[in-house]
Motif scaffolding. Structure first.
Motif, short mmCIF file in Angstrom:
data_model
loop_
_atom_site.label_atom_id
_atom_site.label_comp_id
_atom_site.label_asym_id
_atom_site.label_seq_id
_atom_site.Cartn_x
_atom_site.Cartn_y
_atom_site.Cartn_z
N TRP A 63 31.29 107.14 -32.22
CA TRP A 63 31.30 105.83 -32.86
C TRP A 63 29.97 105.14 -32.61
O TRP A 63 29.37 105.26 -31.54
N LYS A 64 29.49 104.42 -33.60
CA LYS A 64 28.23 103.67 -33.47
C LYS A 64 28.46 102.23 -33.93
O LYS A 64 29.27 101.99 -34.83
N PRO A 65 27.74 101.28 -33.37
CA PRO A 65 27.83 99.90 -33.87
C PRO A 65 27.51 99.85 -35.36
O PRO A 65 26.73 100.67 -35.87
N ALA A 66 28.11 98.90 -36.05
CA ALA A 66 27.91 98.79 -37.50
C ALA A 66 27.85 97.32 -37.92
O ALA A 66 28.52 96.47 -37.33
N HIS A 67 27.05 97.06 -38.93
CA HIS A 67 26.98 95.71 -39.50
C HIS A 67 28.10 95.55 -40.53
O HIS A 67 28.34 96.45 -41.33
N TYR A 68 28.75 94.41 -40.49
CA TYR A 68 29.83 94.09 -41.42
C TYR A 68 29.47 92.85 -42.22
O TYR A 68 28.90 91.90 -41.67
N PHE A 69 29.84 92.87 -43.49
CA PHE A 69 29.67 91.72 -44.35
C PHE A 69 31.03 91.05 -44.52
O PHE A 69 32.00 91.69 -44.90
N PHE A 70 31.09 89.75 -44.19
CA PHE A 70 32.33 88.97 -44.34
C PHE A 70 32.13 87.94 -45.44
O PHE A 70 31.07 87.31 -45.53
N TYR A 71 33.17 87.72 -46.24
CA TYR A 71 33.09 86.80 -47.37
C TYR A 71 34.28 85.86 -47.43
O TYR A 71 34.42 85.09 -48.37
N GLY A 72 35.14 85.88 -46.43
CA GLY A 72 36.34 85.03 -46.41
C GLY A 72 36.49 84.35 -45.07
O GLY A 72 35.51 83.88 -44.47
N ILE A 124 26.85 88.18 -42.14
CA ILE A 124 26.71 89.50 -41.56
C ILE A 124 26.94 89.40 -40.05
O ILE A 124 26.54 88.41 -39.42
N TYR A 125 27.62 90.41 -39.53
CA TYR A 125 27.91 90.45 -38.09
C TYR A 125 27.84 91.91 -37.63
O TYR A 125 28.33 92.80 -38.32
N GLU A 126 27.23 92.12 -36.49
CA GLU A 126 27.15 93.48 -35.94
C GLU A 126 28.31 93.73 -34.99
O GLU A 126 28.41 93.11 -33.93
N VAL A 127 29.20 94.64 -35.37
CA VAL A 127 30.35 95.03 -34.55
C VAL A 127 29.84 95.99 -33.48
O VAL A 127 29.27 97.03 -33.80
N GLN A 128 30.07 95.64 -32.21
CA GLN A 128 29.51 96.40 -31.09
C GLN A 128 30.50 97.37 -30.44
O GLN A 128 30.09 98.22 -29.66
N LYS A 129 31.78 97.23 -30.74
CA LYS A 129 32.79 98.07 -30.08
C LYS A 129 33.75 98.66 -31.11
O LYS A 129 34.15 97.98 -32.06
N GLU A 130 34.15 99.90 -30.88
CA GLU A 130 35.10 100.56 -31.76
C GLU A 130 36.42 99.80 -31.82
O GLU A 130 37.03 99.67 -32.89
N ASP A 131 36.83 99.25 -30.68
CA ASP A 131 38.07 98.47 -30.63
C ASP A 131 37.99 97.25 -31.56
O ASP A 131 38.97 96.88 -32.20
N HIS A 132 36.81 96.65 -31.65
CA HIS A 132 36.63 95.50 -32.53
C HIS A 132 36.77 95.92 -33.99
O HIS A 132 37.35 95.19 -34.80
N ALA A 147 34.67 99.72 -46.84
CA ALA A 147 33.77 100.41 -47.76
C ALA A 147 32.33 100.20 -47.31
O ALA A 147 31.99 99.17 -46.72
N SER A 148 31.50 101.17 -47.59
CA SER A 148 30.07 101.07 -47.29
C SER A 148 29.39 100.17 -48.33
O SER A 148 29.80 100.14 -49.50
N CYS A 149 28.36 99.48 -47.89
CA CYS A 149 27.62 98.61 -48.81
C CYS A 149 26.23 98.34 -48.25
O CYS A 149 25.95 98.63 -47.08
N PHE A 150 25.38 97.79 -49.07
CA PHE A 150 24.07 97.31 -48.63
C PHE A 150 24.16 95.80 -48.49
O PHE A 150 24.60 95.11 -49.41
N LYS A 162 29.06 97.76 -43.77
CA LYS A 162 30.43 97.92 -44.24
C LYS A 162 31.00 96.56 -44.62
O LYS A 162 30.54 95.53 -44.15
N THR A 163 32.02 96.60 -45.44
CA THR A 163 32.76 95.39 -45.80
C THR A 163 34.18 95.81 -46.15
O THR A 163 34.47 97.00 -46.26
N PHE A 164 35.05 94.85 -46.34
CA PHE A 164 36.42 95.13 -46.73
C PHE A 164 36.58 94.77 -48.20
O PHE A 164 36.29 93.64 -48.60
N VAL A 165 37.04 95.74 -48.99
CA VAL A 165 37.24 95.54 -50.42
C VAL A 165 38.73 95.66 -50.74
O VAL A 165 39.50 96.24 -49.96
#
Length: 193
Positions: A63-72, A124-132, A147-150, A162-165
């Motif tokens: 697992w690696k940290p990932a950036h997430y896009f939130f819109y809600g 945008i938020y960087e998720v640092q833990k798999e549990d998160h 889903a993956s996104c730019f 990533k984001t949730f669609v």
């Protein structure tokens, strides 16, 4: 000359017999399950049962940290702190994604594929833990999928993230045209406190 029963046999002609067949009988049926396979496919099948064939166990990527896009609602640092059970407020930065649009599922925004140039603003938020990451998926429910996104932060370069669609058909009758009013959502939330 020899004979089998009353049938004379010449020693000059080789005879090949298999158990259960007599001369002149049709050949036994071929194994049709492998008859049409390519030579390579047959080798793979043979290797499957070969104890000397090296087996490499499947190991998922770490697992690696990932950036997430939130819109809600997750654009709200208090809500994100609660969902992820953070000890301190998260660092959220303004960002956008292109090629999506927002529809509403009751009071909740749903990200769907949109016109190619359409821009959706969020954080945008960087998720640092798999549990998160697992907590985010739980919060979003099965109505959404990851889903993956730019992601384009307002400052800095575009980031793969990533984001949730919306998980179902974007033309689902449960969705309606609209937009998410973040400020109105925050006011409504503060009324419940």
């Amino acid at each position: 000359m020899s004979s089998i029963g009353n049938i004379p046999i010449s020693h000059s002609l080789p005879i090949t017999m298999t158990q259960g067949t007599a001369p002149g009988d049709p050949a036994p049926p071929k194994d049709q399950s492998t008859e049409r396979l390519s030579a390579m496919a047959k080798k793979f099948l043979a290797a499957k049962n070969d104890p000397n064939c090296a087996r490499v166990p499947y190991e998922p990527e770490p697992w690696k940290p990932a950036h997430y896009f939130f819109y809600g609602s997750l654009m709200d640092e208090r809500k994100l702190t609660e969902v992820l059970r953070l000890d301190s407020p998260p660092v959220l930065r303004p960002a956008s994604i292109v090629g999506y649009s927002i529809k509403m599922w009751g009071p909740y925004p749903a990200l769907v594929d949109g016109p190619p140039g359409n821009v959706v603003s969020g954080m945008i938020y960087e998720v640092q833990k798999e549990d998160h990451e697992k907590r985010l998926a739980y919060y979003e429910t099965n109505a959404y999928r990851c889903a993956s996104c730019f992601i384009k932060p307002t400052t800095g370069d575009q980031i793969f993230g990533k984001t949730f669609v919306w998980a179902d058909d974007p033309n689902d009758e449960d969705l309606s045209p609209g937009s998410f009013d973040f400020e109105a959502w925050k006011k409504a939330q503060s009324a419940f406190e």
